[in-house]
Design an enzyme around this catalytic site. Structure first.
Site, mmCIF file in Angstrom:
data_model
loop_
_atom_site.group_PDB
_atom_site.id
_atom_site.type_symbol
_atom_site.label_atom_id
_atom_site.label_comp_id
_atom_site.label_asym_id
_atom_site.label_seq_id
_atom_site.Cartn_x
_atom_site.Cartn_y
_atom_site.Cartn_z
ATOM 1 N N VAL A 704 0.863 -1.183 0.000
ATOM 2 C CA VAL A 704 0.000 0.000 0.000
ATOM 3 C C VAL A 704 0.899 1.232 0.000
ATOM 4 O O VAL A 704 1.841 1.314 0.798
ATOM 5 C CB VAL A 704 -0.932 0.018 1.227
ATOM 6 C CG1 VAL A 704 -1.818 1.263 1.192
ATOM 7 C CG2 VAL A 704 -1.789 -1.236 1.255
ATOM 8 N N LYS A 719 -3.362 0.510 -3.264
ATOM 9 C CA LYS A 719 -2.968 -0.867 -2.986
ATOM 10 C C LYS A 719 -2.586 -1.530 -4.299
ATOM 11 O O LYS A 719 -3.391 -1.614 -5.235
ATOM 12 C CB LYS A 719 -4.097 -1.641 -2.323
ATOM 13 C CG LYS A 719 -3.684 -3.064 -1.975
ATOM 14 C CD LYS A 719 -4.647 -3.740 -1.022
ATOM 15 C CE LYS A 719 -4.078 -5.102 -0.608
ATOM 16 N NZ LYS A 719 -4.954 -5.785 0.341
ATOM 17 N N ASP A 831 -11.826 -10.418 6.271
ATOM 18 C CA ASP A 831 -10.557 -10.167 6.952
ATOM 19 C C ASP A 831 -10.691 -8.962 7.881
ATOM 20 O O ASP A 831 -9.918 -8.009 7.812
ATOM 21 C CB ASP A 831 -9.445 -9.936 5.924
ATOM 22 C CG ASP A 831 -8.054 -10.043 6.551
ATOM 23 O OD1 ASP A 831 -7.959 -10.529 7.695
ATOM 24 O OD2 ASP A 831 -7.071 -9.654 5.898
#
Length: 992
Positions: A704, A719, A831
């Protein structure tokens, strides 16, 4: 009566009395034994420790109610950490009328039908537990029930129609249950019903049955967030007793029935976030309305004039509709008005000057109407109670009301993009709690004050006519993060005190009349990212200390009168954007800037030179190395060998460098940009910033970068996902489809995905908004970005206090709840972790990183990719036997974040060989004081209850079985008990 008869009567009465006492004692002993068996059945929970046979009568035990005969009539065990089932022998308490087991951890496979045997039971509350299975169709056997609350459990199946046969019911609460099917119209037969709660049933898609309007005694109706479709029944106007109506966050369409506002007792109306259309009906009889929220619909027309008759109205929310016309002046005279939110409409005309004159106004939000003209109400701040004012994007003019300076509680004022003029009221500059002041794009005049508000974090005053010098008192705003005073008439020097602001990230003073030299003592600017002082009259040299600013990425001092050489120390900076053009600089360009990325950084400095032709300035001269005589002897040799060899070497070097640079930056690729909103940059503005110096994070799928756009002062997060193998066409389409879905999301608590850039070699760039305060993980666990430098060069940890932690928990829960419940199909993050909760400059939480990279990897392709989604410490237990992800997997991970917020520990930091979730569960089971588990850095007496509750909620969310975990909507509802939602921002400053 004979003496014998009298004696017989006396002994008979005495016998009966003694028998009654003996019988009563026997019953009491039996009931005490039953209660002790209950305690044993529930494994002796600590809150029932005083239930002992040695502790006098059981009627004196906590949470037990008895009648005059000493028989148990009530058991109230709310929030007692009880686990297990409801045993059948509880109904051996023959006089039991009240049973409250809410907010525990009780389970069952189906509704506990053993309670049918509690023949006198009238009040039953099983809410906020883990009861599962179905509710049987013979529930009408509990014929005496007056209150039934089974909300927030794991029941499934249909709502049994027989529930409509419980005719004694006064209160029916079935909220937050995964029922499917539709609402049974038989509920309309409950003629004595006063409270009906059917909200937050996300598996149901149904209309509001017209039979419900037969509930003539109903006072409270809550059916929010339950996928209601169709129209509101016209006969709703026949529900004469109705006081509170909440049908918000559904898909209702059509008009608001005119009969609704004929209800004399109506007090609260929530119809926001639907698809209602047409005009707002006139208020005929509903003059007791206290709160009316019709926001985020498709309503048209004007506000009825008779709204001015609502003398009890305290809150009016009509924002994000298509309403037009003039706002009735009579509304401004309402004596009870506190919250007034009409932004994002098409209103026109002037505002009543009486707003704030007769009521304790706290919120005044009329932004983004464009047709509003005239002045802000001069009495707006008369009562000094104002908290937030949002009037931006209109055509308002005149001076700001002086009464605003009396509002000591004011935290937010945004009037940008209007036609205001004159001086800013002096009182505004002294308000203790003012945090955000946005005045840009008006015609304000006057000078900056001697001092700025101490708590001011954001000041935007660009594109006005402010003049005079910047006072040394600017240093009083110790919390200032963002200052934009560009395009004004400010003069004088830049005060040294301006450099004493340790939290300042952005300073824009361009297009003014500033003079003097650049400040040299800038060691406190440790957080400064963007500095623009262009188009002034600043002279002198560029201080070499500018090269010591650790996070500066944008520097623009163009169009000034700077002279001297460019300090080589500037080359130490990680600059994404540099502009030193149109000055009087001399000498050689530092070697760090001799590349095409800075092609336009040095223009119009006639005495600058460089070796690189890509910088569009003169080439530096070099002194001859040999005399002409020696040179003439070497000419044949140079022409015959050296020049061809050198040219060949240059060509080879050029090709190698070009290949390297192209590979490094991806410039040999063909890039395709897919935008999801209006952009002011192209892929060519992004690619040069993908350097190692700009890396702010990395993971198994990519890095990133923090990239400043050269064409503007905008900063984005990029990203980069690189896959060396060509992606299968199917997976590529799936990836692009998911990117498109996420690109369409517009929610205040989800990071804004601006665009996706794809290459022919399967590299992906995801471009997001950049958030100043980075991730929650950095703030909680003491990473470098949350440390402030001290004078000695040491570092000091900055603590995230509890109110901010709770605010972050609520914001993250809002984002996940939106993904799970309001997106179609639902989006599972996969996540969730504290490093994926990003924070803006006001510490508003935004969900980031949706695991898109995982779709680009074939199975086994990357050693850094797990076989399942997630990160250690956050992974739900079900991954041990399945890789299927669901919303409940996200809930588990969010529960770990709640535990992090409450304890300050990391997700993997329980104790030896255990995660935080396992450690927390064991601490809870051991029954010790929960306060001992809380984070000592933020633990204060006034916050202990909230912290303990968040700790317990984290334990509930990390339950081993997915079915026992609450939904994110349930989690959000619980969190909101302690933290009120933002009143403005109204997400995205204009609506969620």
């Amino acid at each position: 009566m004979t003496k014998t008869s009298l004696q017989f009567s006396f002994y008979t009465i005495l016998f009966l009395l003694l028998f009654s006492q003996a019988n009563s004692q026997l019953i009491n002993e039996q009931e005490q034994a039953i209660l002790l068996n209950l305690k044993k059945h529930w494994k002796n929970p600590q809150p029932l420790s005083q239930w002992t046979s040695s502790n006098s009568s059981h009627c004196t035990w906590p949470n037990i109610t008895c009648n005059t005969d000493g028989s148990v009539t009530g058991i109230s065990l709310q929030n007692m950490n009880i686990t297990g089932t409801v045993p059948p022998f509880i109904c051996d308490l023959k006089n039991l009328t009240t049973l409250d087991l809410s907010f525990n951890y009780m389970t069952s496979n189906g509704f506990p039908t053993a309670l049918y045997n509690c023949s006198k039971l009238q009040y039953l509350d099983l809410s906020q537990n883990y009861f599962a299975g179905t509710v049987p169709n013979d529930i009408h056997q509990m014929a005496r029930l007056r209150q039934l609350n089974i909300g927030a459990n794991s029941f499934s199946g249909n709502i049994p129609p027989s529930i409509g046969r419980l005719t004694e019911l006064r209160i029916l609460q079935l909220f937050l249950i995964q029922f499917n099917g539709s609402f049974p119209p038989e509920i309309g037969n409950l003629s004595n019903l006063e409270v009906l709660e059917l909200g937050a049933m996300t598996n149901i898609t149904t209309t509001l049955p017209s039979e419900f309007t037969k509930l003539r005694k109903l006072k409270y109706l809550w059916v929010a967030s339950s996928n209601l479709v169709g129209k509101i029944p016209d006969s709703i106007g026949e529900m004469a007793a109705l006081e509170h109506l909440d049908l918000s966050m559904n898909n209702l369409s059509g008009n608001i029935p005119s009969g609704l506002f004929m209800l004399k007792n109506l007090s609260i109306v929530y119809l926001y976030k639907n698809k209602l259309s047409g005009e707002i009906p006139r208020v005929v009889e509903a003059l007791n309305i206290d709160v009316l929220d019709l926001s985020e619909n498709s309503l048209t027309g004007s506000i009825p004039d008779d709204f001015g008759r609502l003398t009890k109205l305290s809150g009016l929310s009509l924002y994000s509709n298509q309403l037009s016309g003039k706002i009735p002046d009579s509304i401004g005279r309402l004596p009870g008005l506190i919250n007034f939110k009409l932004f994002n409409n098409k209103f026109s005309g002037t505002l009543s000057q009486d707003f704030g004159r007769y009521s304790m106004l706290e919120l005044f939000q009329v932004a983004s109407n464009y047709g509003l003209i005239g002045e802000l109400p001069k009495h707006l701040g008369d009562n000094g109670r104002l908290l937030r004012v949002a009037a931006f994007d209109n055509n308002l003019n005149g001076e700001l009301p002086k009464s605003l300076g009396n509002c000591n509680n004011l935290t937010f004022l945004d009037v940008h993009n209007n036609r205001f003029f004159g001086n800013v009221p002096s009182g505004l500059w002294t308000l203790l709690h003012l945090g955000i002041l946005i005045l840009s794009h008006n015609s304000f005049t006057g000078e900056l004050p001697e001092r700025l508000p101490r708590n001011l974090s954001r000041l935007e005053m660009s594109h006005n006519r402010f003049s005079g010098e910047i006072s040394a008192g600017v240093s009083s705003a110790k919390n200032l993060v963002f200052l934009d005073a560009s395009n004004n008439l400010l003069n004088g020097v830049i005060p040294q005190e301006l450099t004493a602001l340790p939290h300042l990230t952005t300073l824009l003073l361009d297009r003014n009349r500033l003079s003097g030299s650049l400040p040299s003592n800038i060691l406190s600017w440790k957080s400064l990212n963007v500095l623009n002082l262009s188009r002034n009259a600043i002279s002198g040299q560029i201080p070499e200390k500018f090269g010591s600013l650790p996070v500066l990425t944008v520097l623009d001092v163009s169009e000034n009168q700077l002279f001297g050489e460019i300090p080589p120390e500037l080359g130490l900076l990680t600059l994404n954007s540099l502009n030193l053009s149109s000055n009087h600089l001399t000498g050689r360009i530092p070697s760090a800037f001799e590349n095409g990325a800075y092609a336009n950084s040095f223009l119009n400095n006639t005495r600058l030179c460089a070796n690189s032709p890509s910088l569009n300035i003169a080439k530096c001269d070099s002194k001859p190395q040999n005399s002409s005589k020696t040179l003439s002897k070497l000419v044949p040799w140079i022409l015959g060998f050296v020049i061809p060899a050198a040219l060949l070497g240059l060509v080879a070097s050029f090709l190698v460098i070009r290949i390297y640079r192209k590979r490094k930056h991806g410039l040999d690729l063909t890039w395709e940009l897919t935008s999801f909103q209006m952009l002011n940059f192209r892929e060519s503005d992004i690619l040069p910033g993908l350097t190692d110096n700009n890396v702010i994070g990395s993971g198994g799928s990519g890095k990133v970068y923090r990239v400043a756009i050269n064409s503007s002062l905008k900063i984005v997060a990029v990203k980069k996902i690189w896959n060396n193998k060509r992606q299968e066409e199917k997976l590529e389409k799936e990836f692009l489809a998911e990117v498109k879905t996420l690109g369409s999301i517009r929610h205040f608590n989800i990071v804004n995905l601006l665009c996706c850039i794809s290459s022919t070699h399967n590299s992906k760039l995801l471009v997001y908004e950049y958030l100043e305060n980075r991730s929650l993980d950095l703030w909680l666990h003491g990473k470098s970005t949350t440390r402030a430098s001290t004078g000695s060069g040491s570092v000091q940890h900055v603590v995230l206090d509890w109110p901010k932690r709770l605010q972050i928990a609520v914001g993250a829960a809002r984002g996940l709840s939106y993904m799970h419940h309001d997106c179609s199909p639902p989006i599972v993050h996969r996540d969730v972790k504290s490093s994926n909760i990003l924070l803006d400059y006001e510490f508003n939480a935004k969900i980031a990183d949706f695991g898109l990279a995982k779709m680009l990897m074939k199975e086994g392709e990357s050693a850094t990719m797990s076989a399942f989604a997630g990160s250690f410490g956050y992974i739900a237990p079900e991954y041990a036997h399945t890789t299927r992800v669901s919303e409940k997997s996200d809930v588990y991970s969010f529960g770990v974040i709640l535990l992090e917020l409450a304890t300050g520990r990391k997700a993997c930091d329980g104790d030896e060989n255990t995660s935080l979730a396992e450690w927390a569960w064991r601490r809870f089971q051991e029954g010790g004081p929960l306060v001992d588990a809380l984070d000592e850095e933020v633990k204060e007496l006034r916050y202990l209850d909230e912290m303990c509750c968040v700790f317990q909620l984290g334990i509930i969310c990390t339950g081993i079985l997915p079915s026992t975990r609450p939904s994110m909507k349930e989690v959000l509802k619980i969190l909101l008990r302690w933290n009120q939602p933002p009143v403005f921002g109204e997400q995205n400053t204009a609506g969620e």
